[in-house]
Write a protein that holds these residues in place. Structure first.
Motif, PDB file in Angstrom:
ATOM      1  N   VAL A 194       0.777  -1.187   0.027  1.00 37.03           N
ATOM      2  CA  VAL A 194       0.057   0.036  -0.016  1.00 37.03           C
ATOM      3  C   VAL A 194       0.845   1.275   0.029  1.00 37.03           C
ATOM      4  CG1 VAL A 194      -1.846   1.348   1.399  1.00 37.03           C
ATOM      5  CG2 VAL A 194      -1.850  -1.188   1.018  1.00 37.03           C
ATOM      6  N   ASP A 195       1.929   1.454   0.864  1.00 41.33           N
ATOM      7  CA  ASP A 195       2.895   2.371   1.090  1.00 41.33           C
ATOM      8  C   ASP A 195       3.363   2.752  -0.411  1.00 41.33           C
ATOM      9  OD1 ASP A 195       2.188   3.027   3.693  1.00 41.33           O
ATOM     10  OD2 ASP A 195       4.117   1.926   4.216  1.00 41.33           O
ATOM     11  N   ARG A 196       3.710   1.540  -1.193  1.00 43.34           N
ATOM     12  CA  ARG A 196       4.589   1.780  -2.429  1.00 43.34           C
ATOM     13  C   ARG A 196       3.622   2.193  -3.300  1.00 43.34           C
ATOM     14  NH1 ARG A 196       6.799  -3.210  -1.204  1.00 43.34           N
ATOM     15  NH2 ARG A 196       5.416  -4.421  -2.418  1.00 43.34           N
ATOM     16  N   ILE A 197       2.469   1.712  -3.826  1.00 41.85           N
ATOM     17  CA  ILE A 197       1.282   2.150  -4.461  1.00 41.85           C
ATOM     18  C   ILE A 197       0.819   3.475  -4.281  1.00 41.85           C
ATOM     19  CG2 ILE A 197      -1.234   1.865  -5.345  1.00 41.85           C
ATOM     20  CD1 ILE A 197      -0.608  -1.286  -4.931  1.00 41.85           C
ATOM     21  N   CYS A 198       0.653   4.064  -3.030  1.00 40.97           N
ATOM     22  CA  CYS A 198      -0.066   5.344  -2.886  1.00 40.97           C
ATOM     23  C   CYS A 198       1.231   6.278  -2.702  1.00 40.97           C
ATOM     24  CB  CYS A 198      -0.559   5.220  -1.177  1.00 40.97           C
ATOM     25  SG  CYS A 198      -2.146   4.190  -1.169  1.00 40.97           S
ATOM     26  N   GLY A 199       2.480   5.842  -2.227  1.00 41.70           N
ATOM     27  CA  GLY A 199       3.659   6.751  -2.262  1.00 41.70           C
ATOM     28  C   GLY A 199       3.953   7.145  -3.636  1.00 41.70           C
ATOM     29  N   ALA A 200       3.583   6.274  -4.741  1.00 46.85           N
ATOM     30  CA  ALA A 200       4.114   6.599  -6.004  1.00 46.85           C
ATOM     31  C   ALA A 200       3.198   7.912  -6.482  1.00 46.85           C
ATOM     32  CB  ALA A 200       3.872   5.391  -7.098  1.00 46.85           C
ATOM     33  N   ALA A 201       2.077   8.030  -5.933  1.00 49.59           N
ATOM     34  CA  ALA A 201       1.242   9.253  -6.244  1.00 49.59           C
ATOM     35  C   ALA A 201       1.476  10.375  -5.068  1.00 49.59           C
ATOM     36  CB  ALA A 201      -0.035   8.632  -6.231  1.00 49.59           C
ATOM     37  N   GLY A 202       2.527  10.229  -4.277  1.00 46.88           N
ATOM     38  CA  GLY A 202       3.021  11.406  -3.379  1.00 46.88           C
ATOM     39  C   GLY A 202       2.193  11.325  -1.874  1.00 46.88           C
ATOM     40  N   LEU A 203       1.335  10.074  -1.881  1.00 50.76           N
ATOM     41  CA  LEU A 203       0.614  10.067  -0.621  1.00 50.76           C
ATOM     42  C   LEU A 203       1.393   9.152   0.624  1.00 50.76           C
ATOM     43  CD1 LEU A 203      -2.825   9.425  -2.183  1.00 50.76           C
ATOM     44  CD2 LEU A 203      -2.001  11.637  -1.202  1.00 50.76           C
ATOM     45  N   ASP A 204       1.261   9.438   1.668  1.00 48.15           N
ATOM     46  CA  ASP A 204       2.202   8.965   2.594  1.00 48.15           C
ATOM     47  C   ASP A 204       1.225   8.223   3.585  1.00 48.15           C
ATOM     48  OD1 ASP A 204       3.832   7.885   4.869  1.00 48.15           O
ATOM     49  OD2 ASP A 204       5.058   9.747   5.066  1.00 48.15           O
ATOM     50  N   THR A 205       1.093   6.870   3.367  1.00 51.32           N
ATOM     51  CA  THR A 205       0.180   6.057   4.259  1.00 51.32           C
ATOM     52  C   THR A 205       0.765   5.366   5.436  1.00 51.32           C
ATOM     53  OG1 THR A 205       0.655   4.268   2.494  1.00 51.32           O
ATOM     54  CG2 THR A 205      -1.483   5.579   2.327  1.00 51.32           C
ATOM     55  N   HIS A 206       1.835   5.571   5.809  1.00 56.98           N
ATOM     56  CA  HIS A 206       2.538   5.507   7.094  1.00 56.98           C
ATOM     57  C   HIS A 206       2.373   3.750   7.364  1.00 56.98           C
ATOM     58  CE1 HIS A 206       3.284   9.541   7.831  1.00 56.98           C
ATOM     59  NE2 HIS A 206       1.835   9.733   7.499  1.00 56.98           N
ATOM     60  N   GLY A 207       2.195   2.952   6.330  1.00 56.71           N
ATOM     61  CA  GLY A 207       2.012   1.523   6.812  1.00 56.71           C
ATOM     62  C   GLY A 207       0.499   1.227   7.579  1.00 56.71           C
ATOM     63  N   GLU A 208      -0.276   2.241   7.495  1.00 52.65           N
ATOM     64  CA  GLU A 208      -1.611   2.505   8.285  1.00 52.65           C
ATOM     65  C   GLU A 208      -2.799   2.615   7.684  1.00 52.65           C
ATOM     66  OE1 GLU A 208      -1.866   1.413  11.468  1.00 52.65           O
ATOM     67  OE2 GLU A 208       0.367   1.133  11.952  1.00 52.65           O
ATOM     68  N   LEU A 209      -2.682   3.233   6.634  1.00 48.24           N
ATOM     69  CA  LEU A 209      -3.926   3.855   6.010  1.00 48.24           C
ATOM     70  C   LEU A 209      -4.124   3.427   4.680  1.00 48.24           C
ATOM     71  CD1 LEU A 209      -3.236   7.746   6.656  1.00 48.24           C
ATOM     72  CD2 LEU A 209      -4.453   6.336   8.162  1.00 48.24           C
ATOM     73  N   ASP A 210      -5.306   3.511   4.181  1.00 43.60           N
ATOM     74  CA  ASP A 210      -5.856   3.181   2.692  1.00 43.60           C
ATOM     75  C   ASP A 210      -5.613   4.520   1.916  1.00 43.60           C
ATOM     76  OD1 ASP A 210      -8.660   1.986   4.457  1.00 43.60           O
ATOM     77  OD2 ASP A 210      -6.933   0.984   4.070  1.00 43.60           O
ATOM     78  N   CYS A 211      -5.813   4.320   0.608  1.00 42.00           N
ATOM     79  CA  CYS A 211      -5.829   5.673  -0.240  1.00 42.00           C
ATOM     80  C   CYS A 211      -6.613   5.240  -1.553  1.00 42.00           C
ATOM     81  CB  CYS A 211      -4.404   5.899  -0.670  1.00 42.00           C
ATOM     82  SG  CYS A 211      -3.632   4.976  -1.987  1.00 42.00           S
ATOM     83  N   SER A 212      -6.774   6.507  -2.231  1.00 43.40           N
ATOM     84  CA  SER A 212      -7.556   6.134  -3.468  1.00 43.40           C
ATOM     85  C   SER A 212      -6.623   6.834  -4.556  1.00 43.40           C
ATOM     86  CB  SER A 212      -8.642   6.756  -3.410  1.00 43.40           C
ATOM     87  OG  SER A 212      -9.585   6.769  -4.762  1.00 43.40           O
ATOM     88  N   VAL A 213      -6.059   6.213  -5.601  1.00 40.93           N
ATOM     89  CA  VAL A 213      -5.112   6.844  -6.520  1.00 40.93           C
ATOM     90  C   VAL A 213      -5.299   6.313  -8.028  1.00 40.93           C
ATOM     91  CG1 VAL A 213      -2.658   6.802  -7.163  1.00 40.93           C
ATOM     92  CG2 VAL A 213      -3.321   6.558  -4.853  1.00 40.93           C
ATOM     93  N   GLY A 214      -6.038   7.388  -8.525  1.00 38.73           N
ATOM     94  CA  GLY A 214      -6.211   7.138 -10.162  1.00 38.73           C
ATOM     95  C   GLY A 214      -7.401   6.257 -10.005  1.00 38.73           C
ATOM     96  N   THR A 215      -7.337   5.096 -10.717  1.00 39.06           N
ATOM     97  CA  THR A 215      -8.731   4.193 -10.410  1.00 39.06           C
ATOM     98  C   THR A 215      -8.271   2.964  -9.564  1.00 39.06           C
ATOM     99  OG1 THR A 215      -7.168   2.787 -12.297  1.00 39.06           O
ATOM    100  CG2 THR A 215      -8.771   4.403 -13.117  1.00 39.06           C
ATOM    101  N   ASP A 216      -7.248   3.099  -8.762  1.00 41.97           N
ATOM    102  CA  ASP A 216      -7.102   2.197  -7.900  1.00 41.97           C
ATOM    103  C   ASP A 216      -7.389   2.652  -6.347  1.00 41.97           C
ATOM    104  OD1 ASP A 216      -5.755   0.835  -9.416  1.00 41.97           O
ATOM    105  OD2 ASP A 216      -3.571   1.075  -8.694  1.00 41.97           O
ATOM    106  N   VAL A 217      -8.434   1.640  -5.716  1.00 40.48           N
ATOM    107  CA  VAL A 217      -9.058   1.978  -4.513  1.00 40.48           C
ATOM    108  C   VAL A 217      -7.995   0.777  -3.551  1.00 40.48           C
ATOM    109  CG1 VAL A 217     -10.766   1.590  -2.766  1.00 40.48           C
ATOM    110  CG2 VAL A 217     -11.484   2.564  -4.718  1.00 40.48           C
ATOM    111  N   VAL A 218      -7.073   1.307  -2.991  1.00 42.29           N
ATOM    112  CA  VAL A 218      -5.936   0.569  -2.206  1.00 42.29           C
ATOM    113  C   VAL A 218      -6.475   0.536  -0.798  1.00 42.29           C
ATOM    114  CG1 VAL A 218      -3.697   0.305  -1.977  1.00 42.29           C
ATOM    115  CG2 VAL A 218      -4.520   1.651  -3.732  1.00 42.29           C
ATOM    116  N   VAL A 219      -6.763  -0.954  -0.310  1.00 40.14           N
ATOM    117  CA  VAL A 219      -7.051  -1.062   1.089  1.00 40.14           C
ATOM    118  C   VAL A 219      -6.010  -1.833   1.753  1.00 40.14           C
ATOM    119  CG1 VAL A 219      -8.901  -2.324   2.289  1.00 40.14           C
ATOM    120  CG2 VAL A 219      -9.604  -1.280   0.267  1.00 40.14           C
ATOM    121  N   ASN A 220      -5.553  -1.177   2.819  1.00 35.16           N
ATOM    122  CA  ASN A 220      -4.484  -1.663   3.877  1.00 35.16           C
ATOM    123  C   ASN A 220      -4.958  -3.069   4.359  1.00 35.16           C
ATOM    124  OD1 ASN A 220      -2.612  -2.005   5.903  1.00 35.16           O
ATOM    125  ND2 ASN A 220      -1.821  -0.073   5.373  1.00 35.16           N
TER     126      ASN A 220
END
Length: 297
Positions: A194-220
Motif C-alpha cells: 500500500v505504501d508503495r502504490i500510494c507513495g508513487a502518487a505522493g501520498l504517505d500512508t505510514h503503513g496504516e492507511l488506505d488511499c485512492s489513487v487514479g483508478t485504484d482503491v487501495v485497502v490496507n
C-alpha cells in the motif's frame, strides 16, 4: 690523641648523615610515587568494575525492572535467588498486532509487505443497484495473504448493493468484472505494498492507511483485518466504511467533517483520524434514505 679523635667523631657522624639524607629522601619519594600509582590503578579497576556492574544490572535478565545506582548494584549471579523463576523471553512483535477497537479477530496474519502481485476475483456479471450509471469494477487481492479474492469480492458487492450504500442515490450501480475495461479496482494489499502504490502518487500512508489513487482503491490489509481504534463495532462494519469511503471518492465525493456532536459521522469523513464528537458510522445513507453529510473538508 684520644682527645682529638673524640672531638672528630661527631664531625664524621654529621658528614655520614649528610650523605645518607638525600638517598633517604629519594627512597621516600619513590615509595610515595609507587603508592600513588598503586592507588590510582586500584581506583581505575574499581571504576571499571562498577561500570561493568551497572551495565549488567540494566541489561541483565534478572533485574526485575528495578533501578539502582552503579555504587549499590552488584555483579549478577546466574540466579538472583534459588527460588526465583527465570523470566520468559519477550515475544517478538508480529505483523498481526492485537485487535483494535473495532472487533477484528486478528486471526488473519498481516505480513509487513508482500510480492506486489495480485489475484483478480472472477465475476459472474451481476449488477447491484438500479441506477443508469453502471460503474464497472474489479477486486484484486495481493498474493500470499490469507484473504481470498472470491470472498473479498462477495463482501464488497454486498456493501455496494446495501440500501444504505451508494446505490441509494438512484444514479449509480456497480458491476463486478474480471476483464475488459473498468472504472476502478479495489486492491487489498499488505501495508508495505500500500505504501508503495500510494507513495508513487505522493501520498504517505505510514503503513496504516488506505488511499485512492487514479483508478485504484487501495485497502490496507492491516485495516481490513484489525479495524480502527476510532471505530467501535464489528469488523464487518469497518470494512464497509473502507469500501464506502474509497468508492465515494471514485464517484466524485470529497472529504467531509463532523456535522455536530452526537451525530453520525459521514462515510466521507476520515474517521480513522478521530470522530471529533460524532458517532462512528459506515454508511453514506441512513435507513430512511437520507444522505449523512458534513461540512466539506
Amino acid at each position: 690523641m684520644g682527645k682529638r679523635q673524640a672531638e672528630r667523631a661527631p664531625d664524621r657522624r654529621r658528614r655520614r648523615l649528610t650523605r645518607l639524607l638525600p638517598a633517604g629522601l629519594a627512597l621516600t619519594a619513590v615509595m610515595l610515587a609507587s603508592g600513588a600509582a598503586v592507588a590510582h590503578w586500584q581506583d581505575d579497576r574499581d571504576a571499571a568494575r562498577r561500570a561493568a556492574e551497572f551495565e549488567n544490572h540494566v541489561d541483565g535478565p534478572s533485574d526485575g525492572g528495578a533501578t539502582s545506582s552503579p555504587s549499590t548494584s552488584r555483579s549478577p549471579s546466574p540466579s538472583s535467588s534459588p527460588s526465583s523463576k527465570p523470566k520468559k523471553p519477550k515475544k517478538s512483535s508480529t505483523p498481526s498486532a492485537s485487535p483494535s477497537h473495532s472487533s477484528g479477530t486478528g486471526t488473519i496474519p498481516v505480513p509487513a509487505t508482500g510480492p506486489g502481485t495480485f489475484t483478480t476475483a472472477q465475476a459472474d456479471g451481476t449488477v447491484v443497484g438500479t441506477g443508469s450509471r453502471v460503474r464497472r469494477y474489479k477486486v484484486m487481492v495481493e498474493d500470499g495473504i490469507d484473504v481470498s479474492a472470491k470472498s473479498a469480492a462477495t463482501y464488497i458487492a454486498s456493501v455496494l448493493g446495501d440500501r444504505r450504500g451508494w446505490t441509494r442515490d438512484g444514479v449509480d450501480s456497480f458491476k463486478l468484472v474480471s476483464s475488459g475495461s473498468y472504472d476502478f479496482v479495489v486492491k487489498i494489499a499488505t501495508p508495505g505494498t500500500v505504501d508503495r502504490i500510494c507513495g508513487a502518487a505522493g501520498l504517505d500512508t505510514h503503513g496504516e492507511l488506505d488511499c485512492s489513487v487514479g483508478t485504484d482503491v487501495v485497502v490496507n490489509l492491516k485495516r481490513w483485518v484489525l479495524g480502527s481504534p476510532q471505530f467501535p463495532g464489528p469488523i464487518t462494519e469497518y470494512r464497509a466504511l473502507i469500501i464506502n469511503h474509497e468508492v465515494g471518492h471514485r464517484i466524485g465525493h470529497g472529504h467531509e467533517g463532523c456535522p455536530g456532536p452526537g451525530k453520525p459521522a459521514p462515510a466521507m469523513m476520515q474517521q480513522i483520524k478521530g470522530l471529533h464528537g460524532c458517532v462512528a458510522n459506515a454508511w453514506p445513507y441512513d435507513k430512511y434514505g437520507h444522505y449523512i453529510s458534513g461540512p466539506p473538508v
